[in-house]
Design an enzyme around this catalytic site. Structure first.
Site, PDB file in Angstrom:
ATOM      1  CB  ILE A  46      -0.996  -0.020   1.177  1.00 49.56           C
ATOM      2  CG1 ILE A  46      -1.985  -1.176   0.998  1.00 49.56           C
ATOM      3  CG2 ILE A  46      -1.759   1.308   1.257  1.00 49.56           C
ATOM      4  CD1 ILE A  46      -2.876  -1.424   2.180  1.00 49.56           C
ATOM      5  CB  CYS A  47       3.974   2.192   1.785  1.00 49.13           C
ATOM      6  SG  CYS A  47       3.333   2.115   3.477  1.00 49.13           S
ATOM      7  CB  THR A  48       4.938   0.368  -3.170  1.00 48.35           C
ATOM      8  OG1 THR A  48       5.966  -0.068  -2.284  1.00 48.35           O
ATOM      9  CG2 THR A  48       5.474   0.479  -4.585  1.00 48.35           C
ATOM     10  CB  ALA A  51       5.511   6.126  -2.737  1.00 46.00           C
TER      11      ALA A  51
END
Length: 157
Positions: A46-48, A51
């Site tokens: 999810i962070c990727t 970003a």
């Protein structure tokens, strides 16, 4: 932990990014809005996604007069690898000691996971929008861009 709210002055920050460049909110004051997004960890799914969504909208943010800064507890070396791997054009700051999360009052999700919160800070250093959602990575970008564009419209009046 005191949470920063819309209308509050943003806490100051000044520290190196993944490339060794000093990043300071004070440097943006008077000339740029700042989109500050806290995320749990580099390279997690999810962070990727989040970003990369900021990356894909990066030109829209810069055209609207904003700088983008991502913050997680990962090291600057890990941030440099993450930025290179995904061609991230914005600053990534390390909050290894949790001081920035504490200063902004970023909550933990489920009591253990670092929270995912995005702040939009205007040219005067005042928080104009915040969005907190652990799983809605795309909405962080959409809401931040909408707010930055709104601020840019007010600045041009």
């Amino acid at each position: 932990m005191q949470s920063i709210r819309v209308g509050d002055k943003a806490p100051e920050l000044s520290q190196p990014d993944q490339n060794g460049n000093m990043v300071s909110l004070a440097d943006a004051r008077g000339c740029k809005a700042v989109v500050l997004f806290f995320y749990p960890a580099d390279e997690s799914p999810i962070c990727t996604k989040e970003a990369c969504a900021f990356r894909d909208a990066y030109q829209d943010f810069t055209e609207a007069g904003a700088m983008v800064i991502g913050i997680s507890a990962d090291s600057l070396d890990k941030h440099q690898s993450f930025a290179s791997h995904h061609r991230l054009p914005f600053h990534l700051l390390s909050d290894a000691d949790g001081g920035l999360r504490k200063a902004f009052g970023v909550p933990k999700s489920l009591g253990v996971l670092p929270g995912r919160v995005t702040y939009v800070i205007d040219r005067q250093g005042v928080v104009r929008h915040l969005f907190s959602a652990q799983l809605a990575a795309d909405r962080h970008v959409q809401e931040a861009l909408q707010t930055v564009r709104s601020l840019a419209g007010k600045a041009n009046d």
